[in-house]
Design an enzyme around this catalytic site. Structure first.
Site, PDB file in Angstrom:
ATOM      1  N   GLY A  45      17.984 -63.793 -72.187  1.00  0.00           N
ATOM      2  CA  GLY A  45      18.275 -65.049 -72.868  1.00  0.00           C
ATOM      3  C   GLY A  45      19.712 -65.255 -73.255  1.00  0.00           C
ATOM      4  N   ASP A  47      23.442 -66.172 -72.806  1.00  0.00           N
ATOM      5  CA  ASP A  47      24.203 -66.969 -71.855  1.00  0.00           C
ATOM      6  C   ASP A  47      25.503 -66.286 -71.467  1.00  0.00           C
ATOM      7  OD1 ASP A  47      22.312 -69.080 -71.891  1.00  0.00           O
ATOM      8  OD2 ASP A  47      23.158 -69.784 -73.782  1.00  0.00           O
ATOM      9  N   ASP A  74      36.480 -66.593 -67.057  1.00  0.00           N
ATOM     10  CA  ASP A  74      36.791 -65.365 -67.789  1.00  0.00           C
ATOM     11  C   ASP A  74      38.163 -65.419 -68.450  1.00  0.00           C
ATOM     12  OD1 ASP A  74      37.876 -65.322 -65.189  1.00  0.00           O
ATOM     13  OD2 ASP A  74      38.013 -63.151 -65.165  1.00  0.00           O
ATOM     14  N   ASP A 191      47.086 -57.064 -63.845  1.00  0.00           N
ATOM     15  CA  ASP A 191      45.763 -57.167 -63.227  1.00  0.00           C
ATOM     16  C   ASP A 191      45.438 -55.863 -62.490  1.00  0.00           C
ATOM     17  OD1 ASP A 191      43.459 -57.967 -61.908  1.00  0.00           O
ATOM     18  OD2 ASP A 191      44.443 -59.468 -60.652  1.00  0.00           O
ATOM     19  N   SER A 230      35.546 -72.345 -57.808  1.00  0.00           N
ATOM     20  CA  SER A 230      36.946 -72.592 -58.161  1.00  0.00           C
ATOM     21  C   SER A 230      37.914 -72.357 -57.017  1.00  0.00           C
ATOM     22  CB  SER A 230      37.336 -71.687 -59.335  1.00  0.00           C
ATOM     23  OG  SER A 230      37.148 -70.328 -58.986  1.00  0.00           O
ATOM     24  N   ASN A 231      37.419 -71.815 -55.887  1.00  0.00           N
ATOM     25  CA  ASN A 231      38.325 -71.509 -54.771  1.00  0.00           C
ATOM     26  C   ASN A 231      38.578 -72.777 -53.959  1.00  0.00           C
ATOM     27  OD1 ASN A 231      39.729 -70.483 -52.573  1.00  0.00           O
ATOM     28  ND2 ASN A 231      38.633 -68.547 -52.647  1.00  0.00           N
ATOM     29  N   HIS A 358      35.821 -64.051 -46.318  1.00  0.00           N
ATOM     30  CA  HIS A 358      36.301 -64.063 -47.699  1.00  0.00           C
ATOM     31  C   HIS A 358      37.551 -63.207 -47.809  1.00  0.00           C
ATOM     32  CE1 HIS A 358      36.319 -64.220 -52.055  1.00  0.00           C
ATOM     33  NE2 HIS A 358      36.396 -62.908 -52.100  1.00  0.00           N
ATOM     34  N   VAL A 359      38.516 -63.676 -48.583  1.00  0.00           N
ATOM     35  CA  VAL A 359      39.642 -62.830 -48.971  1.00  0.00           C
ATOM     36  C   VAL A 359      39.738 -62.874 -50.492  1.00  0.00           C
ATOM     37  CG1 VAL A 359      40.922 -63.120 -46.824  1.00  0.00           C
ATOM     38  CG2 VAL A 359      41.337 -64.700 -48.715  1.00  0.00           C
ATOM     39  N   GLY A 361      41.197 -62.807 -54.383  1.00  0.00           N
ATOM     40  CA  GLY A 361      42.237 -63.503 -55.125  1.00  0.00           C
ATOM     41  C   GLY A 361      43.073 -62.573 -55.982  1.00  0.00           C
ATOM     42  N   HIS A 362      42.886 -61.256 -55.771  1.00  0.00           N
ATOM     43  CA  HIS A 362      43.559 -60.271 -56.618  1.00  0.00           C
ATOM     44  C   HIS A 362      44.433 -59.338 -55.786  1.00  0.00           C
ATOM     45  CE1 HIS A 362      41.090 -61.252 -60.190  1.00  0.00           C
ATOM     46  NE2 HIS A 362      40.168 -61.524 -59.286  1.00  0.00           N
TER      47      HIS A 362
END
Length: 550
Positions: A45, A47, A74, A191, A230-231, A358-359, A361-362
């Site tokens: 439950g 979120d 995030d 990062d 968001s990509n 896929h590539v 983002g980091h």
């Protein structure tokens, strides 16, 4: 000391997500990012969870604002929960601020103090001067921060990669980073997400080539593509390729639509209305003319595909000829759902494809090395992730010539005092996990979670005892109702036996003149023992004791 500042992470230094770091001088506090984390799998439950801002509330008079590196959940998701407590301005790039403003509207927070800062610009906030440095990530308008303090320059990389051929925007401003490095950098908060991955992250353009090839190979099949909401680079590519092959695109997922509307307002993308259609228009086209582009809550694409696999999506029902392209990776914590979804889709006859779609983002190892060599900081503070990947980032820093003692492995809540001459963790803040359940913030106790787990695992048994007012006489036999425990009709004998056990315990307590305040506890213990003996289950047991005037 006048030339000393504090760095205090409130989130992001123990797992992926919930990024929030305090930079504090004698007179000012700024907050870098303010994010949520994905809801824990073992907390039914819930979120999401947000950072504990007790320290910020205690020093509210010093807090000058929130500075945001980019528009992912995030990094911005906790702002609607934090802003009413602090009432401070928010600084970010155009797309980031627009996404934040849209989010705040949904939470009925009107007229927030938002400030748009463009990439390459500098502003003053309290004791700090802050520069937004252009970088690449999987969402436009991402920036690194160069924070000029009395102790020296601190660079917060945010989430970044170095893409020399981005499809939207320009590449990371390496020239500016080198210039800042030549001035002398005190510390880099970096990062760490891909610190275990060798080499450099591929360019987004490589995905475009692979995607085009697959569109050509599967000209006659309906395509369902899962990617991160968001990509925008990726989604724009898919729309362009769909147009090239004469296909119509149906966008699935509220998060994707919200981000696209914001980006279109800024002129970053064009939604190409000649390509996009509504779900109810799909029946007008052949399967070979359709592309479903899916994502889900928090931008996690497996959420939407899971609904499709389970037959819960009203617009998409899997066909044996469907080709599903995964232009994403499973988000940490969703691996089991990912595996189950893939299995279910293949059982229904769909063809699943992953390769070269896929590539990341980091930044990977070589990109991190490049940044460290350009900035040549005295200290490196690995951020963003659990200890294992931050420790890998530490090894990268050491390989670049940073002394091991200058790679600072701090934890959430640590108070790091830092200057040109020393660094020391002088204490720590006790941080609580603040869980969000609907409109409830931080009011979910361990007991509530234990009860939810018990209900989810073994169901609930509710016992009602009704006594006559002012006496200990039952006016009716005990009533037992179950949910998620046993089938009442098929297990009538079990329910009858449990009812007898409750009646016997009530009779015993009345005979021994036991205080009625103990009835609930004793009945619960009796049922727990009886149920375990008969079923080896541990349902949640609720006892209601009432009085009636007759």
């Amino acid at each position: 000391m006048k030339d000393t500042i504090k760095i205090i992470p409130l989130g992001g230094f123990d797992k992926i997500g919930m990024n929030m770091t305090i930079i504090e001088s004698d007179e000012s506090i700024i907050i870098v990012d303010c994010g949520t984390s994905f809801p824990p799998n073992d907390m039914p439950g819930i979120d999401t969870s947000i950072p504990d801002i007790s320290y910020l509330k205690e020093h509210k008079e010093k807090v000058k604002g929130i500075v945001v590196t980019h528009g992912h959940e995030d990094h911005i998701g906790a702002i609607p929960y934090v802003l009413p407590e602090l009432d401070i301005p928010i600084y970010g790039t155009p797309l980031t601020i627009l996404l934040i403003e849209d989010k705040l509207k949904r939470y009925n927070i009107n007229k927030p103090k938002t400030k748009v800062i463009r990439q390459g610009n500098t502003f003053i906030l309290g004791d700090f001067k802050i520069e937004f440095i252009k970088t690449n990530h999987s969402i436009p308008d991402a920036v690194m921060l160069a924070i000029y303090t009395v102790a020296g320059i601190i660079v917060c990389t945010g989430d970044f990669k170095i893409d020399l051929t981005p499809t939207i925007g320009d590449t990371t401003d390496l020239r500016r980073l080198a210039a800042i490095g030549s001035k002398g950098v005190l510390a880099v908060l970096s990062d760490s997400t891909n610190a275990l991955i060798k080499g450099s992250s591929p360019s987004e353009n490589e995905v475009s080539i692979s995607m085009d090839r697959l569109f050509n190979n599967y000209k006659n099949e309906r395509l369902i593509i899962a990617t991160f909401a968001s990509n925008m680079d990726r989604v724009s590519q898919i729309i362009d390729i769909s147009k090239k092959y004469g296909r119509k695109v149906i966008l699935q997922g509220d998060v994707m639509l919200e981000i696209f509307k914001s980006a279109e307002k800024l002129g970053y993308i064009s939604l190409q209305n000649d390509v996009l259609i509504e779900p109810d228009e799909a029946s007008c086209y052949k399967d070979s003319e359709l592309v479903f582009l899916t994502t889900g809550n928090h931008g996690e694409p497996i959420s939407c595909l899971s609904d499709i696999a389970n037959g819960l999506n009203e617009n998409i029902k899997i066909k044996e000829s469907d080709v599903i392209l995964f232009s994403s990776i499973p988000v940490q914590g969703y691996e089991s759902i990912f595996s189950e979804t893939i299995n279910s889709l293949e059982e229904q006859g769909a063809k699943i494809l992953f390769r070269d779609l896929h590539v990341t983002g980091h930044a990977c190892i070589e990109e991190l090395k490049l940044i460290y060599n350009l900035l040549s900081p005295k200290y490196i503070i690995p951020a963003h992730g659990q200890f294992r990947i931050r420790n890998a980032n530490k090894e990268i820093a050491i390989s670049c010539g940073i002394p091991e003692e200058n790679v600072l492995m701090i934890k959430n809540g640590d108070i790091l005092k830092i200057s040109e001459s020393f660094s020391e963790v002088t204490g720590s803040i006790e941080l609580k996990e603040i869980l969000v359940d609907g409109l409830g913030i931080g009011d979910i106790s361990g007991q509530i979670l234990s009860e939810r787990k018990a209900m989810s695992q073994a169901g609930v048994v509710i016992v009602t005892l009704c006594f006559s007012h002012g006496s200990k006489r039952l006016i009716a036999p005990p009533s037992i109702v179950t949910q998620g425990f046993v089938n009442r009709q098929k297990s009538a004998s079990l329910i009858l036996k449990l009812t007898d056990d409750v009646s016997s315990e009530v009779s015993r307590m009345i005979a021994q003149d036991i205080d009625s305040s103990r009835f609930e506890t004793n009945i619960k213990r009796t049922l727990q023992a009886s149920i375990w003996k008969k079923t080896m289950r541990k349902p949640l047991i609720i006892v209601n004791v009432t009085e009636a005037v007759i």
